[in-house]
Write a protein that holds these residues in place. Structure first.
Motif, PDB file in Angstrom:
ATOM      1  N   PHE A   7       0.804  -1.217   0.000  1.00  0.00           N
ATOM      2  CA  PHE A   7       0.000   0.000   0.000  1.00  0.00           C
ATOM      3  C   PHE A   7       0.837   1.268   0.000  1.00  0.00           C
ATOM      4  CE2 PHE A   7      -2.787  -3.368   1.420  1.00  0.00           C
ATOM      5  CZ  PHE A   7      -3.855  -3.168   0.544  1.00  0.00           C
ATOM      6  N   HIS A   8       2.143   1.129   0.202  1.00  0.00           N
ATOM      7  CA  HIS A   8       3.033   2.293   0.189  1.00  0.00           C
ATOM      8  C   HIS A   8       4.255   2.002  -0.668  1.00  0.00           C
ATOM      9  CE1 HIS A   8       0.752   2.350   3.975  1.00  0.00           C
ATOM     10  NE2 HIS A   8       0.685   3.648   3.757  1.00  0.00           N
ATOM     11  N   ALA A  45      -6.381  -0.526  -8.730  1.00  0.00           N
ATOM     12  CA  ALA A  45      -5.480   0.055  -7.719  1.00  0.00           C
ATOM     13  C   ALA A  45      -4.285  -0.858  -7.502  1.00  0.00           C
ATOM     14  CB  ALA A  45      -6.227   0.262  -6.410  1.00  0.00           C
ATOM     15  N   ARG A  99      -0.930   1.454  -8.094  1.00  0.00           N
ATOM     16  CA  ARG A  99       0.164   1.491  -7.103  1.00  0.00           C
ATOM     17  C   ARG A  99       1.483   1.046  -7.703  1.00  0.00           C
ATOM     18  NH1 ARG A  99      -3.458  -0.981  -3.477  1.00  0.00           N
ATOM     19  NH2 ARG A  99      -4.676   0.616  -2.454  1.00  0.00           N
ATOM     20  N   GLN A 148       3.246   3.719  -9.639  1.00  0.00           N
ATOM     21  CA  GLN A 148       3.869   4.812  -8.868  1.00  0.00           C
ATOM     22  C   GLN A 148       5.356   4.580  -8.641  1.00  0.00           C
ATOM     23  OE1 GLN A 148       1.436   4.696  -5.335  1.00  0.00           O
ATOM     24  NE2 GLN A 148       0.065   6.303  -6.076  1.00  0.00           N
ATOM     25  N   TRP A 186      -5.555   9.288  -8.212  1.00  0.00           N
ATOM     26  CA  TRP A 186      -4.303   8.672  -8.639  1.00  0.00           C
ATOM     27  C   TRP A 186      -3.408   9.611  -9.452  1.00  0.00           C
ATOM     28  CZ3 TRP A 186      -3.037   4.435  -6.175  1.00  0.00           C
ATOM     29  CH2 TRP A 186      -4.057   3.629  -5.659  1.00  0.00           C
TER      30      TRP A 186
END
Ligand SMILES: NC(=O)C1=CN([C@@H]2O[C@H](COP(=O)(O)OP(=O)(O)OC[C@H]3O[C@@H](n4cnc5c(N)ncnc54)[C@H](OP(=O)(O)O)[C@@H]3O)[C@@H](O)[C@H]2O)C=CC1
Ligand SMILES: O=C1OC[C@@H](O)[C@H](O)[C@H]1O
Length: 430
Positions: free
Chosen positions: A99-100, A128, A133, A136, A161
């Motif tokens: 998630f990070h 997602a 994610r 990113q 996003w």
């Protein structure tokens, strides 16, 4: 004579068995877990490129219940297998990193100056985890556009996003396909729409990362892959596990014949009752729902990968049904015959009435998928099942969490002397 649910299972299984195997597995080297998981997009960009493998995640669409169940299930496995603080902290670290995602310290100039530009068809839950994610932390990939049937939904997704273009409302999907700035399309639409929008995307000259299962019928699948080839475009079914080092390790153990040839296989992907909402697309027949379509496709896919062949026959198949969803299977167990290693080349496709191998030249693989595993003994919550067990001439291999190895997994290998006596037992994690 087959019952109608058995006949449906057979048709679906033959459909799923018709998807061409993606080319990546042979090209994908085993490399360190350094960046969040994004291999399929890397394949779209350059099939020969080194692919980063990693990590974590439970699937957002499963919702809270499933996430808790996944953590509970993984924790139980951690405790059973290793009972070490390090393993447990590793599990939480993986979840945190899902998630990070961390961007790489110094992206190369070529990576960040000419990124692959992706458009996403539909603000799907899985987007997602599968693309937003991971993108990113991959400077070689930019999600440039989102299209949703509803304007507000497209805008909200774009804001959340940081996506530059939002196409919303009627005709939004086609508008995204007509955007000349987009190189590749991610198609996470419901299964029944995979064919239509993949064909349209290919026609528009875009590469396609297509969610699993590739289509509703074998015929549609063949047409899509043939069209992609004709257009010289990459079409890839978005199974992630083939890119993970854990899967590659399992494959290396089996292909290296450390345990001898495969004698039987058991593959299960199933979630407890409560994990999926009744309104989920997976329960809608007209959207390509059903447990075999959604989860059984993983079981069949990995069985094909490990057998290095398609199944030649459905030996048995039975479905669990529910009056609430009369048109789909909420669970299915099927046993398929796969050709043994030395007969794999002669074997014909599973849809064939007369496979070119005899029964003695095959081994059985039992595949299970389920949306609503009942509580054990009527009250103990069922845990997520996600394993492959391969019994070989000289031992057994057990791969836990083959579908999402990035979240948590282990590989247990038990070697025997061929007469049943265990001579080595080990657990590996990649
Ligand atoms: N590879 C993997 O690990 C995973 C793959 N999947 C696959 O991804 C796909 C999507 O799954 P998931 O994200 O859970 O699904 P969702 O229901 O969250 O998303 C589907 C999207 O399709 C669009 N859509 C278009 N027409 C319809 C329709 N008639 N009814 C419903 N939605 C419609 C909607 O987009 P909008 O309204 O925004 O336009 C919606 O957001 C499936 O094929 C599934 O098998 C799912 C989970 C994991
Ligand atoms: O692709 C998926 O990943 C895990 C499954 O349990 C889920 O339902 C499926 O869509």
């Amino acid at each position: 004579m087959f019952s109608s649910s058995e006949r449906k299972c057979r048709i679906i299984i033959s459909t799923l068995a018709s998807t061409p195997r993606p080319s990546p597995s042979p090209h994908v080297p085993i490399i360190e877990h350094s960046r969040p998981f994004c291999p399929p997009t890397a394949v779209l960009r350059d099939e020969r490129k080194q692919i980063d493998c990693s990590r974590p995640g439970s699937c957002t669409h499963w919702g809270v219940v499933a996430q808790q169940s996944a953590v509970y299930s993984s924790l139980t496995h951690c405790i059973r297998r290793h009972s070490s603080f390090l393993t447990m902290s590793g599990l939480f670290k993986r979840i945190y990193h899902e998630f990070h995602p961390q961007p790489p310290a110094a992206p190369s100039e070529s990576e960040s100056s000419s990124p692959l530009k992706i458009g996403v068809l539909g603000a799907a839950n899985i987007a997602a985890m599968a693309i937003m994610r991971p993108a990113q932390s991959h400077p070689d990939v930019v999600v440039l556009a989102i299209a949703a049937r509803d304007h507000a939904r497209a805008d909200a997704f774009a804001r959340k996003w940081g996506v530059a273009k939002a196409y919303g409302g009627e005709g939004a999907y086609q508008k995204l396909l007509d955007d000349p700035d987009i190189d590749a399309v991610y198609n996470p639409l419901p299964n029944a729409l995979h064919y239509e929008w993949t064909m349209k995307a290919l026609a528009a000259g875009k590469h396609v990362l297509l969610e699993k299962p590739s289509a509703d019928t074998a015929d549609e699948t063949r047409k899509m892959f043939a069209f992609a080839e004709k257009k010289g475009l990459v079409l890839l079914e978005a199974f992630h596990y083939p890119f993970h080092p854990a899967f590659q390790r399992v494959k290396a153990i089996l292909d290296g014949r450390e345990l001898g040839d495969i004698q039987s296989m058991e593959v299960s992907l199933a979630v407890p009752a409560g994990a999926l909402k009744d309104s989920d697309i997976r329960f809608k027949y007209e959207l390509g729902g059903g447990s075999v379509m959604d989860m059984g496709c993983y079981c069949l896919s990995i069985a094909r990968d490990l057998a290095n062949a398609a199944p030649v026959k459905v030996l048995s198949a039975s479905a669990d049904t529910s009056s609430a969803f009369p048109k789909i299977d909420i669970g299915t167990t099927a046993t398929l015959a796969f050709p043994k290693r030395e007969h794999a080349e002669n074997a014909t496709h599973s849809g064939s009435e007369s496979p070119a191998v005899s029964e003695a030249e095959t081994f059985p693989a039992t595949l299970q998928s389920h949306f609503r595993l009942p509580p054990r003994l009527g009250f103990v919550p069922a845990m997520i099942q996600a394993h492959v067990k391969v019994t070989c001439e000289r031992g057994e291999l057990y791969f836990y969490n083959f579908a999402w190895p990035s979240f948590y997994h282990y590989i247990s290998v038990k070697k025997t002397d061929g007469k049943g006596k265990t001579v080595e037992s080990r657990t590996e994690k990649c």
